[in-house]
Design an enzyme around this catalytic site. Sequence first.
Site, PDB file in Angstrom:
ATOM      1  CG  ASP A   1      -2.065   1.005   1.117  1.00 25.90           C
ATOM      2  OD1 ASP A   1      -2.512   1.279  -0.018  1.00 25.90           O
ATOM      3  OD2 ASP A   1      -2.501   1.510   2.161  1.00 25.90           O
TER       4      ASP A   1
ATOM      5  CG  ASP B   1       0.538   2.039   7.731  1.00 21.72           C
ATOM      6  OD1 ASP B   1       0.611   0.960   8.350  1.00 21.72           O
ATOM      7  OD2 ASP B   1      -0.542   2.585   7.439  1.00 21.72           O
TER       8      ASP B   1
END
Length: 322
Positions: free
Chosen positions: A201, A218
């Site tokens: 992502d 992340d």
Amino acid sequence: MSATHTFSGLIPDVILDAVESTGLWCDSRIYPLNSYENRVYQVGIEDSSPVIAKFYRPGRWNDAQIGEEHETLLALQAQGIPVVAPLTFEGKTLFHHNDIHFTLSPKLTGQHPEADNLDQLYQLGELIGQVHQAMSTPFKHRISVSPLDQIEQAAACILTGDHLPQKLKAEYQKQISRLHEMSAAQLNIYWPTQLRPVHGDSHRSNLMLHNDQFHLLDFDDCQNGVAVQDLWLHLTQTENPRQQLSEIIEGYETYLPFDTRELGLIDVFKSARIIHYAAWLQERWHDPAFVKAFPWFASDEYWINHLNELKSCELEWGNMSL
């Protein structure tokens, strides 16, 4: 306990108690950060820099999957690769408080990449290549990407849900079927026999320019996939996306060769991501934070635009190549 109920219990005192359970002392300053799938807060620490507290959505990942995410980040950090790894307390990075997992990490300040900046796209390609080179062993516990399954499951969620207007369902089903057929055909042309670990992502908001160096943030969606998954999200609708792609790949190949056959998968991943996003909103609609943040989701206009976006995917199919 449901995710909504658990998150609703994340009042300031609970957040502070969780952070202090690691041995830190908070100064009572808490700032919520932009995150919906999980809950993320900047928490002030007495006589020290703030930390970032991430509370994982219950039921999404198990301990082994989160542990593998943390191990990957710590290994990358140990090799000098610019990522933000979790903080370790008495040999642990994952903690539990009030039936919810959480982790702490250092605060990183900086700016996100500029869209269409070719120099920065080259640098992003370098960073992703460096990360992929270091993550050479497939994950044991994380998921493996399956675009067709993702399309099928997301479409089923939408078609059996209450948000897609009834008048659009037949047309929506027809469009999904076309994209599914086109995706299957493309996957038959090229799908690797061996998937590799990827970030999963790596959009602009998960990259930060700090001290003149990009950091990848992340790793919540890290998975076994294909390299192009971490590259195509940086392409924007400009007059010359091929130049953008060329810069990204040139930077990437500083560290690893890139198999250009993967470019044929961009349309598949783009279609799957668009459908999955709508299904994600629908699945999370019981969470009050989603209702507040995405009030337009329940409108007919949203679904008309969503359907038109899927039609545009079909029209643009096959346009991306070097």
